[in-house]
Each structure stands twice: as structure tokens, then as C-alpha cells.
Design a protein around this motif. Structure first.
Motif, short mmCIF file in Angstrom:
data_model
loop_
_atom_site.label_atom_id
_atom_site.label_comp_id
_atom_site.label_asym_id
_atom_site.label_seq_id
_atom_site.Cartn_x
_atom_site.Cartn_y
_atom_site.Cartn_z
N GLN A 48 0.83 -1.21 0.00
CA GLN A 48 0.00 0.00 0.00
C GLN A 48 0.86 1.25 0.00
O GLN A 48 0.57 2.21 -0.71
CB GLN A 48 -0.94 -0.01 1.21
N THR A 49 1.92 1.24 0.78
CA THR A 49 2.82 2.40 0.82
C THR A 49 3.49 2.60 -0.53
O THR A 49 3.54 3.72 -1.05
CB THR A 49 3.87 2.22 1.93
N LEU A 50 4.01 1.53 -1.11
CA LEU A 50 4.69 1.63 -2.39
C LEU A 50 3.76 2.07 -3.52
O LEU A 50 4.17 2.79 -4.43
CB LEU A 50 5.34 0.29 -2.75
N SER A 51 2.51 1.66 -3.45
CA SER A 51 1.54 1.98 -4.50
C SER A 51 1.07 3.44 -4.44
O SER A 51 0.51 3.95 -5.40
CB SER A 51 0.32 1.07 -4.39
N ALA A 52 1.32 4.11 -3.34
CA ALA A 52 0.81 5.47 -3.16
C ALA A 52 1.73 6.55 -3.73
O ALA A 52 1.39 7.72 -3.69
CB ALA A 52 0.58 5.74 -1.67
N TYR A 53 2.87 6.16 -4.28
CA TYR A 53 3.85 7.15 -4.73
C TYR A 53 4.24 6.96 -6.18
O TYR A 53 4.17 5.87 -6.73
CB TYR A 53 5.11 7.09 -3.86
N ASN A 54 4.70 8.06 -6.78
CA ASN A 54 5.22 8.06 -8.14
C ASN A 54 6.75 8.03 -8.04
O ASN A 54 7.36 9.00 -7.59
CB ASN A 54 4.74 9.33 -8.85
N TYR A 55 7.36 6.96 -8.45
CA TYR A 55 8.79 6.77 -8.28
C TYR A 55 9.65 7.61 -9.20
O TYR A 55 10.82 7.77 -8.98
CB TYR A 55 9.19 5.31 -8.52
N THR A 56 9.07 8.11 -10.26
CA THR A 56 9.88 8.85 -11.22
C THR A 56 10.25 10.23 -10.70
O THR A 56 11.12 10.88 -11.26
CB THR A 56 9.16 8.97 -12.58
N LYS A 57 9.62 10.67 -9.65
CA LYS A 57 9.95 11.96 -9.04
C LYS A 57 10.81 11.70 -7.81
O LYS A 57 10.42 10.97 -6.92
CB LYS A 57 8.68 12.71 -8.65
N ASP A 58 12.00 12.31 -7.77
CA ASP A 58 12.94 12.09 -6.67
C ASP A 58 12.34 12.38 -5.31
O ASP A 58 12.53 11.61 -4.37
CB ASP A 58 14.21 12.93 -6.86
N ASP A 59 11.61 13.50 -5.19
CA ASP A 59 11.03 13.86 -3.89
C ASP A 59 10.06 12.78 -3.40
O ASP A 59 10.05 12.42 -2.23
CB ASP A 59 10.31 15.21 -3.95
N GLU A 60 9.24 12.27 -4.31
CA GLU A 60 8.29 11.23 -3.92
C GLU A 60 8.99 9.92 -3.62
O GLU A 60 8.56 9.17 -2.74
CB GLU A 60 7.21 11.05 -4.98
N ALA A 61 10.06 9.63 -4.32
CA ALA A 61 10.83 8.41 -4.04
C ALA A 61 11.41 8.46 -2.64
O ALA A 61 11.36 7.46 -1.90
CB ALA A 61 11.93 8.22 -5.08
N ILE A 62 11.92 9.61 -2.24
CA ILE A 62 12.46 9.76 -0.89
C ILE A 62 11.35 9.64 0.14
O ILE A 62 11.49 8.96 1.15
CB ILE A 62 13.23 11.10 -0.74
N GLN A 63 10.20 10.30 -0.12
CA GLN A 63 9.06 10.23 0.80
C GLN A 63 8.56 8.80 0.96
O GLN A 63 8.27 8.35 2.06
CB GLN A 63 7.91 11.11 0.32
N MET A 64 8.45 8.09 -0.17
CA MET A 64 7.99 6.70 -0.13
C MET A 64 8.95 5.83 0.66
O MET A 64 8.54 5.06 1.52
CB MET A 64 7.84 6.17 -1.57
N THR A 65 10.24 6.00 0.41
CA THR A 65 11.25 5.20 1.11
C THR A 65 11.24 5.54 2.59
O THR A 65 11.30 4.65 3.44
CB THR A 65 12.65 5.44 0.50
N LYS B 67 8.70 6.67 4.33
CA LYS B 67 7.46 6.12 4.89
C LYS B 67 7.62 4.62 5.18
O LYS B 67 7.22 4.14 6.23
CB LYS B 67 6.32 6.37 3.91
N LEU B 68 8.24 3.91 4.24
CA LEU B 68 8.49 2.48 4.46
C LEU B 68 9.42 2.25 5.65
O LEU B 68 9.18 1.37 6.48
CB LEU B 68 9.14 1.85 3.21
N LEU B 69 10.46 3.05 5.72
CA LEU B 69 11.42 2.91 6.82
C LEU B 69 10.79 3.28 8.16
O LEU B 69 11.09 2.66 9.18
CB LEU B 69 12.67 3.74 6.55
N GLN B 70 9.90 4.26 8.17
CA GLN B 70 9.18 4.60 9.40
C GLN B 70 8.33 3.41 9.85
O GLN B 70 8.29 3.07 11.03
CB GLN B 70 8.29 5.83 9.20
N TYR B 71 7.65 2.78 8.89
CA TYR B 71 6.85 1.61 9.20
C TYR B 71 7.72 0.50 9.80
O TYR B 71 7.38 -0.10 10.80
CB TYR B 71 6.13 1.11 7.94
N LEU B 72 8.86 0.25 9.16
CA LEU B 72 9.77 -0.79 9.65
C LEU B 72 10.31 -0.44 11.04
O LEU B 72 10.45 -1.31 11.89
CB LEU B 72 10.92 -1.00 8.67
N ALA B 73 10.62 0.83 11.26
CA ALA B 73 11.12 1.26 12.57
C ALA B 73 10.05 1.10 13.64
O ALA B 73 10.34 0.66 14.76
CB ALA B 73 11.61 2.71 12.51
#
Length: 188
Positions: free
Chosen positions: A72-89, A91-97
Motif C-alpha cells: 500500500q505504501t509503495l503503491s501510493a507514490y510516483n517513483y519517477t519523481k525524486d522527492d516522492e521516491a524519498i518520501q515513499m522510502t 514512509k516504508l522505513l518509518q513503518y519498519l522502525a
């Protein structure tokens, strides 16, 4: 009445999950018994079987919940934009933490290697889709790049979890995104 049952069901599943994860932290899954999980949770075996078929069923439900949240987290972002790639990553790391103990156990030597493969496939699929969206990439090339990035990123995350999540999710997201976009040349 059904609210009370739902709470009981949720409570029972949570204590079984916690008891099971504590056992997995101590020893491999193949040596854990339903009896010891139930005793630690103060739940009888018949109650365990009313919720799960066996320990693998419990494990797969835990893993599937994490995979679903990650998807769900990965599907919510557009990876081709650097800012969104960082936000998505991030968000995933926050979930893991936030779920550090469970994730650390699942990624450890006592964890199920299939879980790590599922995470790898999920990351690879999302990365491949983003690379394929970029028309400058050749399809076979994109597949290799996404495998390289997914494998490297997962190993970085495993190390980060194992070493106590010392860096912030934002710092790690920036590092992973920088490595994914520019490789080692980003540090020269």
C-alpha cells in the motif's frame, strides 16, 4: 456482544503473535512448538487452533500483513519523481522502525527466508514498474537495475534494523535513494 467478541479475538491473536515472535527471537521456527507459544500467551491449544491451523499459518498471517502494508505504501507514490521516491522510502522505513522488533526477527536468521523473497519480489516489481515508465530504459536493463537496487536496499535495511535503527528513517531514505539514483558516484 459482537464488539466484545471482536475485542477478544483481537486480544487473543495479539498475545499469540507476541508470544510467537518472542520464541522466534530466541530460536528457529522449526524448534518452536504450539504448546510453548500457548503457555507463554496463557491461551489453551484449542483456542490457538480456533484462530490458526499451525505455526506456519500464524507466521504467514504476520508476514502477509507486513507485505500488504508495504505494498500500500509503495503503491501510493510516483517513483519517477525524486522527492516522492524519498518520501515513499522514508514512509516504508518509518513503518519498519515502528514495527522494528517483528521486522528484525522476520529478516533475521530465525525468520522465514520466503518472507525475505516476498519482500524482494515486491520491491523488485515496484522498482521495475517505475523504471519501465521511464522510456529511456531498455526493458532487460531495467530488470537488472531493479534487482540490484532491491537487493542492495533490503540488505541496507536489514543492517539498519539489526544495529538498532540509529539513523533516522529520513537519513536512510536519502541514502538509499541517492545510491539507487547515482550509485557510488554520489559519494565521490
Amino acid at each position: 456482544m459482537s464488539l466484545k467478541l471482536d475485542r477478544r479475538k483481537k486480544y487473543t491473536r495479539n498475545v499469540l503473535k507476541e508470544s510467537f515472535m518472542k520464541r522466534m527471537k530466541e530460536k528457529p521456527l522449526s524448534t518452536i512448538t504450539i504448546t510453548e507459544v500457548c503457555e507463554a500467551a496463557d491461551i489453551n491449544r484449542s483456542t490457538f487452533y480456533s484462530h490458526y491451523k499451525d505455526l506456519y499459518d500464524l507466521l504467514y498471517q504476520i508476514e502477509d500483513g507486513i507485505i500488504e502494508d508495504m505494498n500500500q505504501t509503495l503503491s501510493a507514490y510516483n517513483y519517477t519523481k525524486d522527492d516522492e521516491a524519498i518520501q515513499m522510502t522514508e514512509k516504508l522505513l518509518q513503518y519498519l522502525a515502528e514495527n522494528r522488533e517483528s521486522c528484525q526477527i522476520l529478516f533475521s536468521e530465525h525468520g522465514d527466508p520466503n518472507f525475505q523473497k516476498k519482500v524482494m519480489v515486491l520491491a523488485h516489481t515496484h522498482l521495475l514498474n517505475s523504471l519501465m515508465a521511464d522510456s529511456n530504459n531498455i526493458p532487460f536493463y531495467s530488470e537488472y537495475v531493479s534487482l540490484y537496487i532491491a537487493n542492495g536496499s533490503i540488505h541496507i535495511v536489514q543492517h539498519w534494523l539489526k544495529n538498532g535503527v540509529k539513523e533516522s528513517p529520513k537519513e536512510m531514505a536519502e541514502l538509499i535513494t541517492k545510491l539507487a539514483n547515482k550509485g557510488l558516484s554520489a559519494f565521490q
